[in-house]
Design an enzyme around this catalytic site. Structure first.
Site, short mmCIF file in Angstrom:
data_model
loop_
_atom_site.label_atom_id
_atom_site.label_comp_id
_atom_site.label_asym_id
_atom_site.label_seq_id
_atom_site.Cartn_x
_atom_site.Cartn_y
_atom_site.Cartn_z
N GLU A 189 8.49 5.83 7.41
CA GLU A 189 7.09 6.01 7.79
C GLU A 189 6.40 4.67 8.02
O GLU A 189 6.74 3.66 7.38
CB GLU A 189 6.35 6.76 6.67
CG GLU A 189 6.97 8.11 6.35
CD GLU A 189 6.39 8.76 5.11
OE1 GLU A 189 6.81 9.88 4.79
OE2 GLU A 189 5.54 8.14 4.44
N LYS B 91 4.00 1.68 7.65
CA LYS B 91 3.22 1.11 6.55
C LYS B 91 1.95 0.53 7.13
O LYS B 91 1.97 -0.49 7.82
CB LYS B 91 4.00 0.02 5.80
CG LYS B 91 3.26 -0.45 4.56
CD LYS B 91 3.98 -1.55 3.84
CE LYS B 91 3.28 -1.83 2.50
NZ LYS B 91 1.83 -2.05 2.64
N LYS C 101 9.48 -0.43 0.61
CA LYS C 101 8.68 -0.94 1.73
C LYS C 101 9.41 -2.09 2.40
O LYS C 101 10.09 -2.89 1.75
CB LYS C 101 7.30 -1.37 1.25
CG LYS C 101 7.28 -2.46 0.20
CD LYS C 101 5.87 -2.71 -0.31
CE LYS C 101 5.87 -3.72 -1.44
NZ LYS C 101 4.53 -3.92 -2.02
#
Length: 507
Positions: A209, A211, A372
């Protein structure tokens, strides 16, 4: 309890690297506290007093700091009461009244207590008493399972209240703490990786996804009542009417959503983080509209989803808020993950978060299920000054003042250096010892807390970017700066320029 006992414990915790020793010291303190002081003390230990921010900055703190008391007399309750008064002070003349309250408080504090109070109020208390360590200490002091204490703290969003319940209540009461719509929970956190493919290797099949460079929000809806909380669980509902309107329009009765909000430009791209935060932090309405993007759902219409796999939660989110779901793809293919990462960067976002599709929502935890990935930026800047450390770094020069070269004199003298931020992160014990000796050799002047040096030492730093700032003459401040290494091979005249750093700002 005397505040001095709590301060001594923070010094003991800061002076050791042993997690076990930290836990033991904190547990001993917690056992000795009166029940009425437990929640207060926990908040002080992590520089998050129950009153939240009380409107005190460095200038106000400095103005209020006078001669210290010779002997300790302040109690934990005294400090808590003073923070209550500071929090309640508002309106015309409030700044002077806050200083007066602080002067009374600091006049009763010893020199070490004054430093502790300043650290609490400014959110810069570096004791090593991180929440994870303190959670373990609560479990030790209460003789409760760590997992039970951790889960109660996560779901209540209140470590101080959890500590009080664990120490003074029953095991059944602690276990009964659960998810409640309208009460914020600690957000799930992400680890880091160098690339999307490396992250995918760790998670297996995952949702990759975007960030976003926005502000984390947790949104609770109970019927028509919507409440919005920040990453630190402060309520900001009144500041985000546009988000309230979006959530009230969703086809649900009750829901808890996790996501981000950010300002968009005319083309739908992200505006600079600083603009989002200026709007996010304003009590008055601003022209910029903040758009919500959601990436998780924790509860829907009486059904808790914390322990459901991510793929199930994504399905619920797609059903109730498809227009507001954060962009991303589910994949087990490294090439696809890298493509999504490139797309995110091309769209002006920070990078991606790679999330294992089978993972539960681990509130408050930083594990390997969310990872992340964002590019690391490194620059060479010059050390302008260095502040003396505290706690374990007492007697060592620690916090660096960083400057960028200004060859044309756009922000000062031609060929001079423009301050762009500070950092104490990334410094090993060896570097701390070296720079303490070296910077005193280069000293040009000093105050009680800071040594200014000849601007000849180049240090390589990693940053997450820059943001607009009126604090520094170059109009920017470094974001999350940390030391990589000193560059003995570079002269100060070869440092990166203020113009180079300013170019990182999105127009």
């Amino acid at each position: 309890m005397l505040l001095a006992e709590l301060v001594k414990t923070t010094d003991d915790v800061a002076s050791t690297r042993s997690r076990l020793a930290k836990v033991d010291a904190l547990a001993d303190l917690l056992r000795r506290l009166e029940p009425g002081d437990i929640a207060t003390a926990v908040g002080l230990l992590i520089a998050q007093p129950r009153q939240g921010r009380v409107g005190i900055g460095w200038r106000g703190m400095t103005a209020a700091m006078g001669e210290p008391a010779a002997e300790p007399s302040l109690t934990v309750a005294d400090l808590d009461a003073a923070l209550d008064r500071l929090h309640a002070t508002a309106g015309a003349g409030s700044a002077a009244e806050r200083v007066a309250i602080l002067r009374l408080l600091t006049a009763a504090a010893t020199e070490r207590e004054q430093a502790f109070i300043a650290g609490v109020l400014l959110g810069e208390l570096r004791t090593g008493a991180l929440e994870g360590v303190l959670t373990d200490a609560v479990a030790r002091a209460a003789d409760r399972p760590v997992d039970a204490v951790r889960r109660a703290a996560m779901l209540s969003g209140d470590l101080g209240g959890t500590a009080l319940l664990a120490i003074t209540g029953s095991a059944a009461q602690l276990d009964a703490v659960g998810l409640v719509v309208g009460r914020p929970v600690q957000p799930m956190l992400a680890a880091t990786a160098a690339s999307a493919s490396a992250a995918l290797e760790a998670t297996g099949e995952a949702s990759v996804e975007y960030k976003l460079d926005g502000a984390r929000i947790q949104v609770h809806r109970l019927g028509d009542v919507v409440r919005i909380y920040t990453r630190t669980l402060a309520e900001v509902t009144h500041r985000l009417p546009e988000v309230v309107e979006v959530v009230r329009g969703l086809p649900v009765r009750d829901v808890i959503l996790d996501g981000e909000t950010l300002a968009l430009d005319e083309d739908g791209g992200p505006r600079p983080f600083q603009e989002t935060m200026a709007r996010f932090g304003a009590d008055a309405a601003r022209a910029a509209v903040l758009h919500p993007w959601f990436f998780d759902v924790l509860h829907i219409d009486g059904r808790n989803l914390l322990d459901e796999p991510l793929v199930t939660r994504i399905g619920v989110l797609e059903r109730i808020a498809p227009e507001y779901r954060i962009p991303g793809e589910i994949t087990a293919d490294a090439a696809v993950a890298e493509r999504v990462s490139r797309d995110a960067l091309a769209a002006g976002h920070e990078g991606v978060v790679v999330k294992a599709v089978g993972s539960a929502y681990a509130a408050g935890r930083r594990g390997s299920n969310w990872i992340k990935v964002k590019p690391v930026l490194t620059y060479d800047v010059v050390v302008l000054a260095c502040e003396w450390g505290s706690g374990r770094r007492t007697g060592l020069l620690s916090n660096l003042h960083l400057g960028a070269l200004d060859p044309a004199g756009e922000f000062g003298e031609p060929g001079g250096y423009v301050m762009v931020g500070k950092t104490f992160k990334g410094l090993t014990d060896a570097l701390l010892r070296w720079q303490t000796e070296r910077f005193q050799e280069l000293e040009v002047r000093r105050t009680a807390g800071t040594v200014w040096v000849e601007p000849v030492t180049v240090v390589e730093i990693a940053i997450d970017g820059v943001q607009r700032s009126s604090r520094y003459p170059g109009g920017i401040a470094l974001r999350f700066a940390r030391v990589k290494r000193y560059r003995d091979d570079k002269a100060a005249a070869e440092a990166d320029t203020i113009q180079t750093l300013r170019a990182l700002l999105r127009s």
